[in-house]
Design a protein around this motif. Sequence first.
Motif, mmCIF file in Angstrom:
data_model
loop_
_atom_site.group_PDB
_atom_site.id
_atom_site.type_symbol
_atom_site.label_atom_id
_atom_site.label_comp_id
_atom_site.label_asym_id
_atom_site.label_seq_id
_atom_site.Cartn_x
_atom_site.Cartn_y
_atom_site.Cartn_z
ATOM 1 N N SER A 56 -53.963 61.156 -82.395
ATOM 2 C CA SER A 56 -52.213 60.943 -81.747
ATOM 3 C C SER A 56 -52.394 60.191 -81.112
ATOM 4 C CB SER A 56 -51.947 61.741 -80.529
ATOM 5 O OG SER A 56 -51.748 62.881 -81.427
ATOM 6 N N VAL A 57 -51.440 58.965 -81.214
ATOM 7 C CA VAL A 57 -51.161 57.867 -80.604
ATOM 8 C C VAL A 57 -49.908 58.223 -79.448
ATOM 9 C CG1 VAL A 57 -50.379 55.123 -80.700
ATOM 10 C CG2 VAL A 57 -51.084 56.153 -82.626
ATOM 11 N N LEU A 58 -50.170 57.400 -77.765
ATOM 12 C CA LEU A 58 -49.336 57.752 -76.683
ATOM 13 C C LEU A 58 -49.738 56.247 -76.782
ATOM 14 C CD1 LEU A 58 -48.970 59.214 -74.062
ATOM 15 C CD2 LEU A 58 -50.986 58.715 -73.021
ATOM 16 N N PHE A 59 -48.206 55.926 -76.231
ATOM 17 C CA PHE A 59 -47.286 55.123 -76.343
ATOM 18 C C PHE A 59 -47.375 55.268 -74.426
ATOM 19 C CE2 PHE A 59 -46.883 54.419 -80.131
ATOM 20 C CZ PHE A 59 -47.306 53.090 -80.994
ATOM 21 N N TRP A 60 -47.420 54.048 -73.810
ATOM 22 C CA TRP A 60 -46.847 54.463 -71.877
ATOM 23 C C TRP A 60 -46.433 53.465 -71.670
ATOM 24 C CZ3 TRP A 60 -51.123 58.007 -68.719
ATOM 25 C CH2 TRP A 60 -50.426 58.133 -66.918
ATOM 26 N N ASP A 61 -45.441 53.285 -70.977
ATOM 27 C CA ASP A 61 -44.764 51.985 -70.140
ATOM 28 C C ASP A 61 -44.869 51.815 -68.728
ATOM 29 O OD1 ASP A 61 -43.125 49.751 -70.265
ATOM 30 O OD2 ASP A 61 -41.187 50.693 -69.872
ATOM 31 N N GLU A 62 -45.641 51.355 -68.452
ATOM 32 C CA GLU A 62 -45.122 50.937 -67.063
ATOM 33 C C GLU A 62 -45.921 52.410 -66.538
ATOM 34 O OE1 GLU A 62 -42.229 49.329 -65.193
ATOM 35 O OE2 GLU A 62 -42.895 47.687 -66.726
ATOM 36 N N PRO A 63 -47.304 52.359 -66.365
ATOM 37 C CA PRO A 63 -47.951 54.136 -65.920
ATOM 38 C C PRO A 63 -47.967 53.630 -64.589
ATOM 39 C CG PRO A 63 -49.818 52.528 -67.514
ATOM 40 C CD PRO A 63 -48.290 52.147 -68.008
ATOM 41 N N GLU A 64 -48.395 52.354 -64.207
ATOM 42 C CA GLU A 64 -48.591 52.776 -62.524
ATOM 43 C C GLU A 64 -46.934 52.436 -61.653
ATOM 44 O OE1 GLU A 64 -46.920 48.990 -64.107
ATOM 45 O OE2 GLU A 64 -48.280 50.011 -64.822
ATOM 46 N N ALA A 65 -46.202 52.650 -61.984
ATOM 47 C CA ALA A 65 -44.618 52.444 -61.614
ATOM 48 C C ALA A 65 -44.679 53.659 -60.571
ATOM 49 C CB ALA A 65 -43.999 52.568 -63.099
ATOM 50 N N SER A 66 -44.562 53.949 -59.826
ATOM 51 C CA SER A 66 -44.382 54.634 -58.707
ATOM 52 C C SER A 66 -45.348 55.947 -58.534
ATOM 53 C CB SER A 66 -43.202 55.685 -58.723
ATOM 54 O OG SER A 66 -42.167 54.532 -58.991
ATOM 55 N N LEU A 67 -46.653 54.835 -59.095
ATOM 56 C CA LEU A 67 -47.748 55.838 -58.322
ATOM 57 C C LEU A 67 -49.019 54.714 -57.315
ATOM 58 C CD1 LEU A 67 -49.975 57.168 -60.078
ATOM 59 C CD2 LEU A 67 -51.269 55.959 -61.087
ATOM 60 N N ASN A 68 -49.104 56.678 -56.706
ATOM 61 C CA ASN A 68 -49.816 55.603 -55.590
ATOM 62 C C ASN A 68 -50.803 54.987 -55.547
ATOM 63 O OD1 ASN A 68 -51.635 55.918 -53.725
ATOM 64 N ND2 ASN A 68 -51.162 57.709 -52.532
ATOM 65 N N PRO A 69 -50.708 54.095 -55.523
ATOM 66 C CA PRO A 69 -52.570 52.500 -55.990
ATOM 67 C C PRO A 69 -53.953 53.399 -55.718
ATOM 68 C CG PRO A 69 -51.001 51.804 -54.581
ATOM 69 C CD PRO A 69 -50.834 53.093 -54.178
ATOM 70 N N ARG A 70 -53.953 54.985 -54.885
ATOM 71 C CA ARG A 70 -55.574 55.280 -54.853
ATOM 72 C C ARG A 70 -55.525 55.863 -56.524
ATOM 73 N NH1 ARG A 70 -56.496 56.542 -48.931
ATOM 74 N NH2 ARG A 70 -55.858 55.367 -48.212
ATOM 75 N N LEU A 71 -54.706 55.921 -56.772
ATOM 76 C CA LEU A 71 -54.593 56.764 -58.181
ATOM 77 C C LEU A 71 -54.777 55.905 -59.784
ATOM 78 C CD1 LEU A 71 -51.760 59.654 -58.068
ATOM 79 C CD2 LEU A 71 -54.192 59.937 -57.677
ATOM 80 N N VAL A 72 -54.694 54.529 -59.635
ATOM 81 C CA VAL A 72 -55.434 53.557 -60.660
ATOM 82 C C VAL A 72 -55.872 53.814 -61.586
ATOM 83 C CG1 VAL A 72 -54.867 51.225 -60.838
ATOM 84 C CG2 VAL A 72 -53.210 51.938 -59.600
ATOM 85 N N GLN A 73 -57.387 54.034 -60.527
ATOM 86 C CA GLN A 73 -58.663 54.640 -60.497
ATOM 87 C C GLN A 73 -58.726 55.841 -61.902
ATOM 88 O OE1 GLN A 73 -61.952 54.320 -58.075
ATOM 89 N NE2 GLN A 73 -63.231 54.034 -59.691
ATOM 90 N N ARG A 74 -57.955 56.567 -61.266
ATOM 91 C CA ARG A 74 -58.199 57.893 -61.920
ATOM 92 C C ARG A 74 -57.600 57.524 -63.310
ATOM 93 N NH1 ARG A 74 -57.358 62.190 -57.626
ATOM 94 N NH2 ARG A 74 -59.686 61.765 -56.814
ATOM 95 N N VAL A 75 -56.494 56.976 -63.393
ATOM 96 C CA VAL A 75 -56.076 56.747 -64.625
ATOM 97 C C VAL A 75 -56.534 55.803 -65.260
ATOM 98 C CG1 VAL A 75 -53.532 55.558 -65.550
ATOM 99 C CG2 VAL A 75 -53.547 57.186 -63.578
ATOM 100 N N THR A 76 -56.896 54.827 -65.258
ATOM 101 C CA THR A 76 -57.866 53.936 -65.828
ATOM 102 C C THR A 76 -59.111 54.759 -66.500
ATOM 103 O OG1 THR A 76 -57.842 52.409 -64.311
ATOM 104 C CG2 THR A 76 -59.435 51.647 -65.915
ATOM 105 N N LYS A 77 -59.654 55.941 -65.824
ATOM 106 C CA LYS A 77 -61.091 56.897 -66.174
ATOM 107 C C LYS A 77 -60.055 57.716 -67.250
ATOM 108 C CE LYS A 77 -63.473 57.401 -62.513
ATOM 109 N NZ LYS A 77 -64.290 57.563 -60.740
ATOM 110 N N PHE A 78 -58.846 57.992 -67.332
ATOM 111 C CA PHE A 78 -58.596 59.187 -67.323
ATOM 112 C C PHE A 78 -57.660 58.075 -69.229
ATOM 113 C CE2 PHE A 78 -53.315 59.448 -69.258
ATOM 114 C CZ PHE A 78 -53.692 60.261 -69.863
#
Length: 166
Positions: A56-78
């Motif tokens: 599959s292909v996931l297109f995700w525009d600005e995953p960090e928008a409105s995201l708690n900065p503490r979750l950025v590392q988890r989003v990166t891992k994901f």
Amino acid sequence: EPLREALGGGDVRSADGRFYLQQGNVDLEAHLVAEGLRKIASIYHIINTGGLTRDSVLFWDEPEASLNPRLVQRVTKFLLALVASGVQVVIASHDYLLTHRLSLMAEHGKLPEGSTMRFFSLSRAQPGAPVEVETGDTLADLEHNPILDEYALFYDDEQALILGDE
């Protein structure tokens, strides 16, 4: 699993045309949850219902928008876990932390085996000029990086205020 952790260990489900995030013993309707968590819950739900699979292909525009900065590392891992499972991921971001975390993984050989990462910068030499596209394997490979440029400008402005050199 990184998504489930980001959601506080809860599950995501839909029922009666509504979308719910379970937190503890409570089912919260999606519109009552912070937007950043709602995004993560949506991706989690898409994966669990089979909508995002190998090839599959996931297109995700600005995953960090409105995201708690503490979750950025988890989003990166994901995102890297998705790549490792055979999903092609394309994101658009203006976020220093997210883009640099991803670049660090590329710079230090921490990408999933057999995968590659590319960074793109879109810029104009002057207003109204055609958009130019620049690519690199890391952020450091990009000559035009508006995110870094703005941080450098912020630093210069801060120094001018501290030193009284307005």
